[in-house]
Scaffold this active site. Structure first.
Site, PDB file in Angstrom:
ATOM      1  N   GLY A  67       0.822  -1.208   0.000  1.00  0.00           N
ATOM      2  CA  GLY A  67       0.000   0.000   0.000  1.00  0.00           C
ATOM      3  C   GLY A  67       0.853   1.253   0.000  1.00  0.00           C
ATOM      4  N   GLU A  86       9.543   4.084   7.801  1.00  0.00           N
ATOM      5  CA  GLU A  86       9.521   2.609   7.883  1.00  0.00           C
ATOM      6  C   GLU A  86      10.248   2.155   9.144  1.00  0.00           C
ATOM      7  OE1 GLU A  86       8.292  -0.240   6.346  1.00  0.00           O
ATOM      8  OE2 GLU A  86       9.462  -1.193   7.947  1.00  0.00           O
ATOM      9  N   GLY A 160       6.370  -6.587   3.381  1.00  0.00           N
ATOM     10  CA  GLY A 160       6.187  -8.020   3.161  1.00  0.00           C
ATOM     11  C   GLY A 160       6.847  -8.529   1.895  1.00  0.00           C
ATOM     12  N   ASN A 164       8.159 -12.505   1.389  1.00  0.00           N
ATOM     13  CA  ASN A 164       7.071 -13.394   0.962  1.00  0.00           C
ATOM     14  C   ASN A 164       7.481 -14.326  -0.175  1.00  0.00           C
ATOM     15  OD1 ASN A 164       6.631 -11.964  -1.473  1.00  0.00           O
ATOM     16  ND2 ASN A 164       5.165 -10.585  -0.497  1.00  0.00           N
ATOM     17  N   GLY A 165       6.566 -15.258  -0.469  1.00  0.00           N
ATOM     18  CA  GLY A 165       6.835 -16.255  -1.498  1.00  0.00           C
ATOM     19  C   GLY A 165       6.643 -15.740  -2.905  1.00  0.00           C
ATOM     20  N   MET A 167       4.065 -15.175  -4.574  1.00  0.00           N
ATOM     21  CA  MET A 167       2.914 -15.676  -5.343  1.00  0.00           C
ATOM     22  C   MET A 167       1.962 -14.522  -5.629  1.00  0.00           C
ATOM     23  SD  MET A 167       2.165 -19.352  -3.547  1.00  0.00           S
ATOM     24  CE  MET A 167       0.922 -19.903  -4.690  1.00  0.00           C
ATOM     25  N   VAL A 295       6.467   4.961  13.832  1.00  0.00           N
ATOM     26  CA  VAL A 295       5.435   5.964  14.134  1.00  0.00           C
ATOM     27  C   VAL A 295       4.653   5.516  15.374  1.00  0.00           C
ATOM     28  CG1 VAL A 295       3.293   7.014  13.324  1.00  0.00           C
ATOM     29  CG2 VAL A 295       5.250   6.791  11.775  1.00  0.00           C
ATOM     30  N   GLU A 407      -1.813 -23.787  -1.551  1.00  0.00           N
ATOM     31  CA  GLU A 407      -0.500 -23.647  -2.195  1.00  0.00           C
ATOM     32  C   GLU A 407       0.313 -24.907  -1.931  1.00  0.00           C
ATOM     33  OE1 GLU A 407       1.364 -20.157  -0.579  1.00  0.00           O
ATOM     34  OE2 GLU A 407       3.299 -21.137  -0.475  1.00  0.00           O
ATOM     35  N   HIS A 492      -1.010 -13.929   6.265  1.00  0.00           N
ATOM     36  CA  HIS A 492      -1.899 -13.070   5.480  1.00  0.00           C
ATOM     37  C   HIS A 492      -2.865 -12.256   6.353  1.00  0.00           C
ATOM     38  CE1 HIS A 492      -1.523 -16.209   1.947  1.00  0.00           C
ATOM     39  NE2 HIS A 492      -0.409 -15.524   2.146  1.00  0.00           N
ATOM     40  N   GLY A 520      -3.388  -3.578   3.522  1.00  0.00           N
ATOM     41  CA  GLY A 520      -4.210  -4.774   3.681  1.00  0.00           C
ATOM     42  C   GLY A 520      -5.297  -4.651   4.736  1.00  0.00           C
ATOM     43  N   ASN A 530      -3.611 -15.700  -2.153  1.00  0.00           N
ATOM     44  CA  ASN A 530      -2.542 -14.893  -1.550  1.00  0.00           C
ATOM     45  C   ASN A 530      -2.830 -13.418  -1.861  1.00  0.00           C
ATOM     46  OD1 ASN A 530      -1.847 -17.509  -2.777  1.00  0.00           O
ATOM     47  ND2 ASN A 530      -0.089 -17.354  -1.450  1.00  0.00           N
TER      48      ASN A 530
END
Ligand code: FAE
Length: 552
Positions: A67, A86, A160, A164-165, A167, A295, A407, A492, A520, A530
């Site tokens: 995002g 971050e 992420g 992550n994988g 996918m 933050v 998966e 997830h 998310g 995913n």
């Protein structure tokens, strides 16, 4: 890499006047920027100017995952000076072994976020724990423990995408319409999903290579056993560069996926966000990223409009080394489902953002995640050499009694184990809420482990059938000393600030003009596949509307 705020602070103040030419010259980005559309350029080249205490900025993005990266690219392309904050580090500097990320099979401090011992998703083998002691460090993978569930998340510039994988799955249209009925699905499937897939660098494995390489024997075995029970399997696109992977197999380039790298970061091959969206945003010369800044508070500014954002600067051991207050005209919450929900729920409870609606902190789900392993017969080997990147799923979503998309996951232990491992995404209707605890000052998540029983039941129906047909059994030694189902974890996290409920139809928090949610947390708990393509496409849709209507 630590942020040296002192020497860099002046640059943050003068950022808005920094010319593109100077920026490119200063960062060595000129070549990469020119070649950006066709090749990889890393956001590592972005100037690491930290925000300074007292800064006033037009746009501040909290979090650098999907995002946040979409917001950063589209805002900077619209000419808006954008400042990203971050909490994790910028993963650009090699360690003493010459690698940025640590090996998967011998993890060190770089693996986990501020822990003394790993918390591996597959935590046991043959009766014993396979976790290892590590030094405490701002590692790339967090396993945030809420009592009823451990939520795995990426930490670092790229969120992420670093762990992550890869996918990259576009959700089934009818299910997308079911979960987000207020979103025009024609627009999503004709414009925003294609836009997201293109910008993420999604590609497909060459089917002929898949059939021949030893590295996907595990997936072929998983496919064969599923299909013999009448289940449909499907190839799944990915952001790992399959041409690079082929070269790895041929011994032409440094191996990454083919030496088990994935959840502690890929040293090569994967198009994580620092190489796609964030690199492109950096190349505009309008983005700064303050890594290792957490933050802690967002509240309306006392004077002059906008919002006061308070953040702790931390060192690589996680200790606070400074506190800064920055004023931003617009603030984009992109700290992930967990990070954004925790911040907003705390701000509402403590009074900084007291008028947020009751829907904030609601409708959290874990995308129905549950893991399981099966023990194959000796003649159904899965391979000593396995690519760490999954490329195939069992699609049983149409079975209304037990909708599951599973998966076929690698188990890249470097030796033949005859184990077929799966991450099932089930249509689990259970949801949880975030709650502020005034005694501890922390935000909890009230998910109970028993809420994962619907996922287990659905997945069990599918895998019982395969086991019966094959005459095989479950592995009971992978997720605990004696435990069949990996039901205490999720990769997830979704929801907590659902689109059209906690926000308007585009992620605005209407009670507080200039505050937006981008990540998310907008997705109500389950998307059936995913999730990062959905998160990216929704962010593309929402930021387009926000830039058109709110940025004068
Ligand atoms: P996310 O990417 O988590 O980014 C949020 C960022 O905000 C992080 O970098 C945080 O460090 C940062 N942050 C949080 N709080 C603060 C704060 N207070 N101050 C400053 N920064 C903060 O959010 N999804 C797929 O689609 N395919 C896969 O193959 C897949 N595999 C996965 C494997 C693993 C091991 C994991 C952990 C996840 C996997 N996922 C996969 C999930 C996917 O990575 C996840 O849905 C997205 O990363 C979520 O994107 P967001 O933008 O919501």
């Amino acid at each position: 890499m630590s942020i040296r705020a002192g020497s860099n602070e002046r640059h943050a103040r003068t950022n808005s006047t920094l010319s593109r030419r100077n920026f490119l010259a200063a960062t060595g980005l000129a070549v990469g920027a020119a070649a950006l559309s066709s090749s990889w350029t890393t956001a590592a080249a972005a100037p690491r100017r930290a925000l300074s205490d007292g800064d006033r900025v037009p746009a501040l993005v909290i979090g650098s995952g999907y995002g946040g990266a979409v917001a950063a690219l589209r805002l900077t392309q619209a000419g808006i000076d954008t400042h990203m904050v971050e909490m994790g580090k910028s993963w650009t500097t090699p360690g003493s072994d010459g690698k940025v990320f640590c090996p998967m099979l011998s993890p060190d401090g770089r693996s986990f976020w501020l822990r003394d011992r790993t918390v591996q998703p597959v935590s046991h083998f043959s009766g014993g724990s396979v976790d290892k002691n590590i030094s405490r460090y701002v590692g790339v993978l967090d396993a945030e423990d809420f009592g009823g569930i451990k939520v795995y998340q990426g930490r670092g510039v790229g969120g992420g995408s670093l762990v992550n994988g890869g996918m990259a799955v576009t959700p089934k249209r009818n299910y997308f319409e079911e979960i987000l009925p207020g979103v025009d699905s024609n627009e999503m499937y004709s414009t925003y999903f294609p836009r997201a897939n293109a910008a993420l660098g999604v590609n497909n494995i060459d089917p002929a290579w898949f059939e021949s390489t030893e590295y996907y024997k595990f997936a072929r075995t998983g496919r064969k056993t599923a299909e013999r029970s009448g289940y449909t399997t499907t190839f799944v696109p990915n952001v790992y560069d399959f041409n690079y992977m082929k070269q790895e197999a041929a011994g032409q380039v440094t191996k990454s996926a083919l030496v088990s790298e994935v959840i502690y970061g890929n040293n090569a091959g994967k198009k994580s966000l620092d190489k796609t969206y964030l690199a492109a945003a950096s190349a505009t010369g309008k983005l700064t990223i303050s890594a290792l800044h957490v933050v802690t508070s967002v509240a309306p500014a006392a004077t002059g409009g906008g919002y006061q954002v308070v953040m702790n600067q931390i060192n690589e051991q996680g200790n606070t080394v400074g506190t800064k207050t920055v004023t931003a005209d617009k603030v984009f919450f992109a700290a992930g489902s967990i990070g954004t929900s925790k911040l907003l729920v705390a701000m509402k409870a403590q009074g900084q953002l007291a008028n947020l609606p009751g829907a904030v902190g609601q409708e959290w789900g874990h995308n129905g995640n549950v893991m399981v392993g099966r023990a194959n017969h000796m003649w159904d080997a899965t391979g000593a050499k396995q690519s760490a990147i999954p490329v195939m799923g069992i699609d049983n979503w149409a079975d209304t009694s037990a909708p599951v998309f599973a998966e076929i996951a690698p188990f890249p232990a470097g030796t033949e184990l005859w184990v077929s491992l799966y991450l099932a995404i089930a249509k689990n209707p259970q949801r949880a809420q975030f709650q502020f605890n005034s005694a501890t000052g922390k935000v909890g998540l009230n998910w109970q482990r028993s809420q994962n029983q619907p996922s287990i039941d659905m997945a069990k129906k599918l895998f019982d059938k395969i086991n019966k047909k094959e005459g095989t059994i479950y592995r009971t030694d992978l997720f605990g000393p004696v435990q069949t189902w990996g039901d205490q974890l999720t990769y997830h996290p979704l929801g907590g600030c659902v689109l059209g409920k906690a926000t308007d139809g585009y992620g605005r928090l209407p009670e507080y003009p200039g505050l937006y949610v981008m990540d998310g947390s907008l997705v109500p708990g389950n998307v059936g596949v995913n999730p990062f393509v959905t998160i990216t496409a929704l962010a593309e849709r929402n930021i387009e509307n926000i830039i058109a209507n709110d940025m004068n």
